[in-house]
Motif scaffolding. Structure first.
Motif, PDB file in Angstrom:
ATOM      1  N   LYS A 174      -7.865  11.057  -4.210  1.00  0.00           N
ATOM      2  CA  LYS A 174      -7.066  10.988  -2.988  1.00  0.00           C
ATOM      3  C   LYS A 174      -7.870  11.597  -1.860  1.00  0.00           C
ATOM      4  O   LYS A 174      -8.494  12.636  -2.024  1.00  0.00           O
ATOM      5  CB  LYS A 174      -5.766  11.772  -3.154  1.00  0.00           C
ATOM      6  N   CYS A 175      -7.826  10.935  -0.708  1.00  0.00           N
ATOM      7  CA  CYS A 175      -8.477  11.504   0.465  1.00  0.00           C
ATOM      8  C   CYS A 175      -7.706  12.778   0.812  1.00  0.00           C
ATOM      9  O   CYS A 175      -6.576  12.973   0.366  1.00  0.00           O
ATOM     10  CB  CYS A 175      -8.475  10.512   1.627  1.00  0.00           C
ATOM     11  N   ARG A 176      -8.313  13.646   1.621  1.00  0.00           N
ATOM     12  CA  ARG A 176      -7.686  14.927   1.900  1.00  0.00           C
ATOM     13  C   ARG A 176      -6.294  14.744   2.522  1.00  0.00           C
ATOM     14  O   ARG A 176      -5.327  15.431   2.139  1.00  0.00           O
ATOM     15  CB  ARG A 176      -8.612  15.758   2.809  1.00  0.00           C
ATOM     16  N   ALA A 177      -6.165  13.775   3.428  1.00  0.00           N
ATOM     17  CA  ALA A 177      -4.862  13.580   4.088  1.00  0.00           C
ATOM     18  C   ALA A 177      -3.790  13.192   3.071  1.00  0.00           C
ATOM     19  O   ALA A 177      -2.680  13.726   3.080  1.00  0.00           O
ATOM     20  CB  ALA A 177      -4.978  12.515   5.171  1.00  0.00           C
ATOM     21  N   HIS A 178      -4.119  12.269   2.168  1.00  0.00           N
ATOM     22  CA  HIS A 178      -3.109  11.832   1.202  1.00  0.00           C
ATOM     23  C   HIS A 178      -2.893  12.845   0.090  1.00  0.00           C
ATOM     24  O   HIS A 178      -1.815  12.928  -0.491  1.00  0.00           O
ATOM     25  CB  HIS A 178      -3.468  10.442   0.664  1.00  0.00           C
ATOM     26  N   HIS A 179      -3.929  13.635  -0.192  1.00  0.00           N
ATOM     27  CA  HIS A 179      -3.765  14.729  -1.145  1.00  0.00           C
ATOM     28  C   HIS A 179      -2.765  15.750  -0.570  1.00  0.00           C
ATOM     29  O   HIS A 179      -1.846  16.191  -1.262  1.00  0.00           O
ATOM     30  CB  HIS A 179      -5.131  15.373  -1.404  1.00  0.00           C
TER      31      HIS A 179
ATOM     32  N   TRP B 271     -12.091   4.321  -4.282  1.00  0.00           N
ATOM     33  CA  TRP B 271     -11.555   4.786  -3.011  1.00  0.00           C
ATOM     34  C   TRP B 271     -10.209   5.460  -3.251  1.00  0.00           C
ATOM     35  O   TRP B 271      -9.679   5.422  -4.373  1.00  0.00           O
ATOM     36  CB  TRP B 271     -11.478   3.664  -1.985  1.00  0.00           C
ATOM     37  N   CYS B 272      -9.677   6.086  -2.199  1.00  0.00           N
ATOM     38  CA  CYS B 272      -8.393   6.793  -2.289  1.00  0.00           C
ATOM     39  C   CYS B 272      -7.336   5.865  -2.872  1.00  0.00           C
ATOM     40  O   CYS B 272      -7.246   4.707  -2.503  1.00  0.00           O
ATOM     41  CB  CYS B 272      -7.978   7.282  -0.896  1.00  0.00           C
ATOM     42  N   ARG B 273      -6.523   6.396  -3.778  1.00  0.00           N
ATOM     43  CA  ARG B 273      -5.576   5.560  -4.493  1.00  0.00           C
ATOM     44  C   ARG B 273      -4.267   5.354  -3.765  1.00  0.00           C
ATOM     45  O   ARG B 273      -3.404   4.604  -4.225  1.00  0.00           O
ATOM     46  CB  ARG B 273      -5.327   6.167  -5.880  1.00  0.00           C
ATOM     47  N   PHE B 274      -4.060   6.041  -2.632  1.00  0.00           N
ATOM     48  CA  PHE B 274      -2.816   5.866  -1.900  1.00  0.00           C
ATOM     49  C   PHE B 274      -2.746   4.432  -1.360  1.00  0.00           C
ATOM     50  O   PHE B 274      -3.764   3.885  -0.958  1.00  0.00           O
ATOM     51  CB  PHE B 274      -2.747   6.874  -0.742  1.00  0.00           C
ATOM     52  N   PRO B 275      -1.543   3.813  -1.362  1.00  0.00           N
ATOM     53  CA  PRO B 275      -1.457   2.404  -0.944  1.00  0.00           C
ATOM     54  C   PRO B 275      -2.099   2.176   0.423  1.00  0.00           C
ATOM     55  O   PRO B 275      -1.799   2.874   1.381  1.00  0.00           O
ATOM     56  CB  PRO B 275       0.053   2.150  -0.870  1.00  0.00           C
ATOM     57  N   GLY B 276      -3.011   1.205   0.457  1.00  0.00           N
ATOM     58  CA  GLY B 276      -3.603   0.811   1.727  1.00  0.00           C
ATOM     59  C   GLY B 276      -4.754   1.673   2.204  1.00  0.00           C
ATOM     60  O   GLY B 276      -5.411   1.333   3.172  1.00  0.00           O
ATOM     61  N   CYS B 277      -5.025   2.803   1.538  1.00  0.00           N
ATOM     62  CA  CYS B 277      -6.083   3.702   2.012  1.00  0.00           C
ATOM     63  C   CYS B 277      -7.418   3.306   1.382  1.00  0.00           C
ATOM     64  O   CYS B 277      -7.468   2.905   0.235  1.00  0.00           O
ATOM     65  CB  CYS B 277      -5.757   5.147   1.667  1.00  0.00           C
ATOM     66  N   GLU B 278      -8.491   3.395   2.166  1.00  0.00           N
ATOM     67  CA  GLU B 278      -9.791   2.973   1.648  1.00  0.00           C
ATOM     68  C   GLU B 278     -10.879   4.005   1.883  1.00  0.00           C
ATOM     69  O   GLU B 278     -12.055   3.674   1.970  1.00  0.00           O
ATOM     70  CB  GLU B 278     -10.183   1.626   2.268  1.00  0.00           C
TER      71      GLU B 278
END
Ligand SMILES: [Zn+2]
Ligand SMILES: [Zn+2]
Length: 419
Positions: free
Chosen positions: A311-316, A276-283
């Motif tokens: 990374k999901c698009r938002a966190h990317h 899943w997305c590697r940004f803290p807390g993102c799934e």
């Protein structure tokens, strides 16, 4: 004789008074404490040391509650004490998936599911009001995942002028599938509709990560279906007879690749390792994520597993555009661990999701050779464009309020309140 207010209640009363909490809550906390002392002492020690949140403990105590074999308890306690400190940032669902994963491996009979849930598959359809019907049921997770994707895919196949919401289109899509159709017709009514004549969409794909031994029938470790959790080894084997198998290249075999876009094998490895997305807390599941270069490609960051993450698009977008001196920064390690630094200087560490389930995926992929180069002045080094909003947040909020007020006004017009 057992008094109704027994020793336990007497102690709960004292604990409750001391902590200023209710009798029931005191009793529940005593229960957790006892479970930790009696059954999971090493995990208890980790909690006492402040390494594990109570939120994690609550899930673990319940999910392991059916284990009675002391050897199994000791084994799972040791694993939990080592792993649980890294789970504090995970959602409850992810923690459940991780604990169940081990329970299933070490003592399948203790898994907290109703017996033989697989036999409970069913679909019920009942008439409802206003020309609608309701249905519910239960199906195997891989089948449900496939259906979910297919409905999303059909719902997305119309143009932006279609009058229906996504939810409505998903419901309509299910009806189409039931009627044996494979395309959704846009209701925009335009001859110029860009979605017209698109033809049948491609088959939907779901990914299950499993060990080779499970697939070939030699192992009992479950497979992992992102968003749904463990899939029984027998189900994985059954699916493997009709699915396309794509063996993962072992971590150590990758070398830096010459292009920005990773090869298929490398991209698959990164998605399986991260899940899943590697940004803290993102799934957000890896298959819906971009593959991001931790050190940007334009600054000499290689296309190499030690420098790539999901990374999901938002966190990317966040990382690409809100970076620099006062923005987000990240450092990736060869085992896939990433340390994020927020604009206010706080640090957050995330470990690859796949490695939590399949430890081999955390095998270090080697140190990086980075030739640091400053980005050329007129090229910010971005491979992504920041999309713009059609309306500002304030405008959107105003529109929502207007819409809801409009509904009320229409209701009053039809049926005036007795002022
Ligand atoms: Zn259209
Ligand atoms: Zn994300």
């Amino acid at each position: 004789m057992q008094w109704c207010i027994d020793n336990w209640e007497a102690v709960a009363a004292e604990v409750g008074a001391e902590l200023g909490i209710s009798r029931a809550r005191a009793s529940s906390e005593m229960n957790y404490g006892l479970e930790l002392v009696d059954r999971l002492p090493r995990l208890g020690a980790a909690m006492a040391a402040g390494e594990v949140d109570f939120r994690v403990i609550a899930v673990v105590v319940f999910r392991t509650g059916l284990i009675f074999d002391p050897a199994v308890l000791a084994a799972i306690d040791a694993r939990l004490a080592a792993a649980a400190p890294a789970w504090n940032g995970l959602s409850r669902r992810k923690i459940v998936e991780l604990v169940d994963w081990w329970v299933r491996e070490l003592d399948p009979a203790a898994e907290r599911v109703a017996r033989r849930t697989d036999e409970d598959r069913h679909v019920e359809i009942n008439p409802s009001e206003g020309g609608l019907a309701q249905f519910w049921g239960a199906m195997r997770a891989p089948d449900a995942a496939m259906m979910d994707r297919r409905l999303d895919q059909l719902a997305a196949s119309v143009c932006a002028e279609d009058s229906r919401t996504k939810d409505q289109r998903r419901a309509d899509a299910l009806a189409l599938l039931a009627a044996g159709q494979s395309t959704m017709v846009c209701d925009c009514g335009s001859d110029q509709c860009p979605a017209a004549g698109a033809g049948a969409p491609a088959p939907v794909v779901i990914h299950i990560v499993a060990e080779q031994a499970t697939v070939s029938g030699q192992g009992t470790t479950p497979g992992y279906l992102p968003g749904f959790g463990a899939v029984a080894a027998e189900t994985v084997r059954e699916l493997a007879t009709r699915a396309r198998l794509r063996p993962l290249t072992p971590a150590q075999e990758f070398v830096a690749e010459p292009r920005y876009r990773p090869s298929v094998a490398l991209a698959e490895f990164i998605r399986a390792r991260d899940l899943w997305c590697r940004f803290p807390g993102c799934e957000v599941a890896a298959e819906f994520c971009d593959i991001d270069h931790s050190i940007p490609w334009i600054r000499g960051g290689p296309t190499h597993p030690s420098n790539l993450n999901c990374k999901c698009r938002a966190h990317h977008l966040l990382k690409t555009f809100w970076c620099g001196d006062n923005g987000w920064a990240e450092t990736q390690h060869p085992d896939g661990t990433i340390v994020f630094t927020s604009p206010s200087g706080r640090r957050y560490t995330t470990t690859p999701g796949g490695a939590l389930f399949f430890p081999d995926l955390a095998a270090p992929t080697g140190a990086l050779a980075v030739a640091h180069a400053d980005p050329p002045p007129d090229n910010p080094g971005r491979t992504l464009m920041m999309p713009t909003r059609k309306r500002t947040r304030a405008e959107e909020r105003a529109a929502r309020i207007d819409w809801e007020r409009g509904l009320n006004e229409a209701r009053w017009a039809a049926d005036p309140p007795p002022f």
